[in-house]
Motif scaffolding. Structure first.
Motif: not given
Length: 314
Positions: A102-107, A112-113
């Motif tokens: 989920i984190m990688d797909r959002f990135l 992201v700061a």
């Protein structure tokens, strides 16, 4: 006047008219046919095929390409921290793998700061646990692990943003799923296929379904699975492995696990386990890609000898 069933849908709760009896009969016939087909279907293999077909759709290739402040090293540190967090809360490995996905797909969709990167990690973990676990960690607990650097409102707002950017598509194939599938299939194959040998001895004439492994045998199984999972954890934190599909990483991790444990064990049962060629999975793998992934995993493991030394020493 409208009537609603327990499901919340408006339904006609009156007795069906004669014209409806034929439809009801047809639906029952279809239900019986589908039930029969369902019993003939191997549920595990069906799930495997579905997950393997969906792998490419959920890959986050080059997810850091549009991140001016987030580096591969920063991602490695955050994922390593998430690995410690999921163990702290006694969560499943599936939750951790899904959180990283989920984190990688959002990135891959949103810049992201750097000072908000940890917030993204715990928010992704919260979403993953809601999808996988019976009970999720409390928001207050997650924020306390970040030294309360973020507010509840910030986390909830980011949670909504992540879900919107991912279009609520959360059922991603993960390392945890393929690891459980391949190892369970391989162990059952070794135990039941007398033509190729068995991991554990089953007395002649006994039913394999009634077989109960001893404590030593269970320890052997646990060691094999723990080592393979550790290799998968290392790959999860390394950005270089984002280019591989989860099933390829797991297949490579299992191959490497056998090779390493074969060199460091003198236990007869472990040798029997590792000396057999193994179960050929239903999936179609590019052997050159798998070999390349295995070689990269060997390098990764060699760079993390301290973290796996205790597993080799068992």
């Amino acid at each position: 006047m409208s009537n609603f069933s327990d499901s919340g849908f408006e339904e006609d709760l009156q007795s069906p008219s004669p014209s409806k009896h034929a439809a009801v009969s047809w639906l029952r016939e279809q239900d019986e046919r589908l039930t029969a087909d369902w019993h003939e279907m191997n549920y595990d293999e069906s799930c495997f095929i579905i997950q393997q077909n969906n792998e490419e759709k959920f890959l986050a290739l080059d997810c850091l390409a549009r991140q001016p402040q987030i580096t591969a090293e920063a991602r490695c540190k955050l994922v390593s921290w998430l690995l410690a967090v999921y163990k702290h809360f006694s969560l499943s490995f599936e939750s951790c793998c899904l959180a990283v996905n989920i984190m990688d797909r959002f990135l891959a969709t949103t810049s992201v700061a750097a000072d908000c990167f940890q917030l993204l990690g715990i928010t992704a973990l919260l979403i993953a646990t809601k999808h996988v676990e019976v009970c999720s960690p409390r928001i207050k607990q997650l924020l306390s692990l970040c030294c309360n650097s973020f507010s509840r409102e910030q986390l909830c707002n980011l949670e909504c943003l992540i879900l919107l950017r991912l279009n609520f598509r959360l059922a991603a194939p993960t390392l945890a799923f393929f690891l459980d599938y391949f190892i369970s299939k391989e162990l059952s194959w070794h135990r039941s296929d007398g033509r190729h040998g068995q991991i554990f001895s089953v007395h002649e004439g006994s039913n394999c379904n009634d077989f109960k492994p001893t404590e030593d045998q269970l320890s052997t199984m646990k060691r094999y699975k723990c080592f393979a999972r550790k290799v998968c954890e290392l790959s999860l934190a390394d950005y270089a492995f984002n280019k591989y599909q989860p099933s390829v990483i797991v297949q490579s991790a299992i191959n490497l696990t056998k090779d390493l444990l074969r060199r460091h064990t003198s236990t007869l049962e472990m040798v029997d386990l590792l000396s057999i060629g193994g179960h050929e999975s239903e999936g179609s793998f590019n052997h050159s890609v798998t070999q390349q992934c295995t070689e990269e995993l060997k390098l990764l493991v060699s760079l993390n000898q301290e973290s796996i030394q205790n597993l080799l020493a068992l």
